[in-house]
Design an enzyme around this catalytic site. Structure first.
Site, PDB file in Angstrom:
ATOM      1  N   CYS A  19       5.434 -18.940   6.737  1.00  6.62           N
ATOM      2  CA  CYS A  19       5.197 -19.770   7.910  1.00  6.62           C
ATOM      3  C   CYS A  19       6.500 -20.517   8.173  1.00  6.62           C
ATOM      4  O   CYS A  19       7.563 -20.057   7.768  1.00  6.62           O
ATOM      5  CB  CYS A  19       4.018 -20.720   7.694  1.00  6.62           C
ATOM      6  SG  CYS A  19       4.191 -21.796   6.255  1.00  6.62           S
ATOM      7  N   HIS A  77       7.667   3.981 -12.591  1.00  6.54           N
ATOM      8  CA  HIS A  77       6.775   4.070 -11.426  1.00  6.54           C
ATOM      9  C   HIS A  77       6.540   5.544 -11.114  1.00  6.54           C
ATOM     10  O   HIS A  77       7.396   6.217 -10.554  1.00  6.54           O
ATOM     11  CB  HIS A  77       7.429   3.362 -10.229  1.00  6.54           C
ATOM     12  CG  HIS A  77       6.510   3.124  -9.074  1.00  6.54           C
ATOM     13  ND1 HIS A  77       6.084   4.123  -8.244  1.00  6.54           N
ATOM     14  CD2 HIS A  77       5.926   1.976  -8.606  1.00  6.54           C
ATOM     15  CE1 HIS A  77       5.291   3.618  -7.311  1.00  6.54           C
ATOM     16  NE2 HIS A  77       5.179   2.317  -7.510  1.00  6.54           N
TER      17      HIS A  77
END
Length: 639
Positions: A28, A562
């Protein structure tokens, strides 16, 4: 001095448990807002110690890191490092009690709309000034075009909000937006207003109404509204899930959206829309009664309490009430005036600290954060970095905001159009009402009170501790010594966890890996799905989706293996862990297995990055020169 955005982002990522512990990230105006898979993995103390971090707030399922003015620039680098994209991850399960979850949901939906809300609001303010001072005629085409552009956001606010609701609930944005668009569709608006002569309005329970499938539709105005579409949020999600469940795959492409629209439309128009409209009118009525009866008390108390509302991050959840007041009453004070008093008071207290302090760094930070609060309406640097940390300036700010709120309440200062974050410049949003300029004049006096009272009280109450500068210096020296003592010459070899073809990082089809944002390393296109421990160490992280595993070697390297690209979307189906998190493993131990054929059949690539995630702690990470490698053979050499 400006932050090193890349370095700060790296430290934040590490402190909150790494990229794999973040399901979504946004920002924000002052905060980095993260949704974490496991909040327990975030080291609060470590996060707070990072230069540039003012504080952390845990609210509504979000891990909010308060940065201040520089958060937008920081987030650009943070997003690159973590490869965060919109809709790339599912939202974590909300935490906290029902009220916290509700406020967190509302704030999460409203926050992304702030740039458009503030931008269009300020255009309205500019037009008000031009008309007030005779520089533009409302009848001119230029005014009509600019006002139409600015007002379009507020007019179609339910549509923008529906999009954010869909993103928050992982729903279909287009479908949710159709329901909102229907509620503000011109022909339906005219029907509700009784403007269609061929379809005159009837009555239901004494209220004007029309009908849908024989069901009464109580007339209401949904343009610029927020509550009706917010009330529809859980219904739309439930109906979407229902429609998906009952629609056969062969006709799901059209049957699911058709069922969704046919079910949600009557619910919106016949039930929740009118309820939301009634709630909005009741809230506006209650607020109006309070304000008309004791305006000084209403605004004064809220102004004094606003810093604590901001600390929770729930000031964004008040925006729907502000928008409702503007739409129904034509003015607002609950956000626009109370935050105006509170923000300026935070700046005044920070200026007081800067004026009284003999510490050069404190003076500099106090002036900068004070200007930020007074001029830009960004209070977190002043509130967390100065006032709250030193306690007495915060007391002064609360008192000053309360007194300014009492004055503006008594004199009837109101906000008539949404502007930027409440600041000194927000005075121009007070133009309006029967005497358009009175709000400006009294707003200026209120601003002087809000800044001056905390400044004077801080000068009286605040006493600087003599050891403050020494403490900071010792802390910084310790940090510098830690940097100097990092390993620089030890040679560490990491074995290949799989057998297959060696591929350089630059060829990994994922920018998060290929850019080196997650660390240096290499990739393997495996021949089989067996993944072995590349070194002695501890299993530090295991995913619910089982597609990746993290290790901390005995030498201090942090490794990420990964398996595949975008395999998180397979929800763990092709994978199986062979060990438990926290286990100490030896080089060559079987960690996990993967069904490579199933991964490829699902349309995913099996290329497996092997990354040293703390590679910035070392001089170099060099990959093997071999075209192929067997598990157990040297894959990486770290110095």
């Amino acid at each position: 001095m400006a932050l090193d955005y890349q370095e700060t982002s790296k430290k934040i990522l590490a402190a909150v448990g790494g990229v794999e512990n973040i399901t979504s990230a946004t920002n924000c105006m002052t905060r980095l807002r993260l949704t974490l898979k496991d909040a327990a993995k975030a080291d609060d103390a470590k996060v707070k110690s990072i230069k540039g971090v003012k504080s952390i707030v845990k609210q509504g399922g979000q891990y909010q890191i308060v940065i201040g003015n520089e958060v937008s620039n920081l987030f650009k680098e943070f997003a690159k490092l973590g490869n965060f994209t919109e809709g790339s991850a599912a939202a974590a399960k909300p935490t906290g009690n029902a009220v916290q979850r509700l406020f967190g949901f509302v704030a999460g939906c409203m926050t992304p709309l702030l740039p458009a809300m503030l931008g269009t609001g300020m255009v309205k303010v500019l037009l008000t000034l031009l008309v007030t001072f005779g520089m533009m005629d409302k009848a001119s085409s230029g005014y009509v075009i600019l006002y139409g552009m600015a007002d379009s956001f507020f007019y179609f606010l339910p549509v923008f909000l529906a999009y954010q609701i869909a993103k928050k609930l992982n729903g279909s944005p287009a479908l949710y937006m159709v329901i909102a668009t229907m509620m503000v569709y011109p022909d339906i608006v005219n029907l509700m207003a009784g403007s269609n002569a061929d379809l005159p309005l009837g009555t239901f329970m004494g209220m004007p109404s029309t009908s849908l499938f024989g069901l009464p539709v109580i007339t209401a105005t949904y343009t610029s509204s927020v509550l009706p579409i917010l009330l529809m949020a859980p219904v739309m999600k439930a109906v979407e899930n229902f429609a998906d469940r009952v629609s056969p795959n062969v006709v799901k492409a059209f049957l699911k959206p058709m069922l969704f629209l046919l079910i949600c439309t009557p619910v919106a128009l016949c039930v929740l829309g009118p309820i939301g409209n009634v709630i909005g009118n009741v809230l506006a009525g209650v607020f109006s009664a309070m304000y008309n009866t004791v305006p000084w008390l209403t605004v004064g108390i809220l102004s004094a309490a606003m810093p604590f509302i901001v600390m929770t991050g729930m000031h964004y959840a008040l925006i729907p009430l502000c928008m409702n007041n503007l739409a129904t009453l034509g003015f607002d004070v609950i956000v626009m005036v109370t935050m105006f008093c509170s923000n300026l008071a935070q700046g005044g207290a920070a200026f007081g600290v800067a004026f009284k302090s003999k510490n050069t760094d404190t003076k500099s930070e106090g002036i900068a954060s004070g200007i930020s609060a007074v001029v830009a309406g960004i209070t977190e640097p002043a509130m967390y970095g100065i006032n709250l940390a030193k306690v007495k300036p915060m007391i002064a700010a609360v008192i000053g905001a309360g007194i300014a709120g009492l004055f503006t309440g008594i004199t009837g200062v109101k906000g008539y159009t949404m502007g930027g974050s409440p600041s000194l410049f927000s005075i121009i949003t007070f133009i309006g009402g029967e005497n358009p300029m009175s709000g400006v004049y009294f707003g200026i006096i209120g601003a002087v009170i809000a800044i001056a009272v905390p400044f004077v009280l801080t000068m009286i109450l605040y006493k600087e501790e003599a050891e403050e500068e020494t403490t900071v210096t010792e802390t910084e020296t310790a940090a510098e010594n830690a940097e100097v003592n990092k390993p620089m010459v030890k040679k560490i070899e990491i074995a290949a966890p799989l057998t297959g073809k060696v591929v350089p990082m630059s060829e990994i089809p994922d920018e998060g890996f290929s850019s080196g944002a997650l660390g240096e390393g290499v990739a393997i296109i495996p021949q089989d799905g067996n993944v072995y421990a590349p070194a002695d160490g501890v299993v530090t992280s295991m995913m619910d989706t089982k597609h990746a595993i993290g290790l901390a070697t005995d030498e201090g390297l942090e490794l990420l293996i990964h398996v595949g690209i975008d395999t998180v979307e397979l929800q763990g189906a092709p994978f199986e862990y062979k060990i438990k998190e926290g286990a100490h493993v030896k080089k060559g131990d079987l960690l996990m297995t993967a069904d490579l054929k199933a991964i490829e059949n699902a349309g995913k690539k099996i290329i497996t990055p092997v990354i040293v995630t703390n590679s910035e702690d070392y001089v170099s990470v060099k990959a093997s020169d071999c075209a192929t490698v067997k598990n157990g053979e040297c894959l990486l050499t770290v110095v």
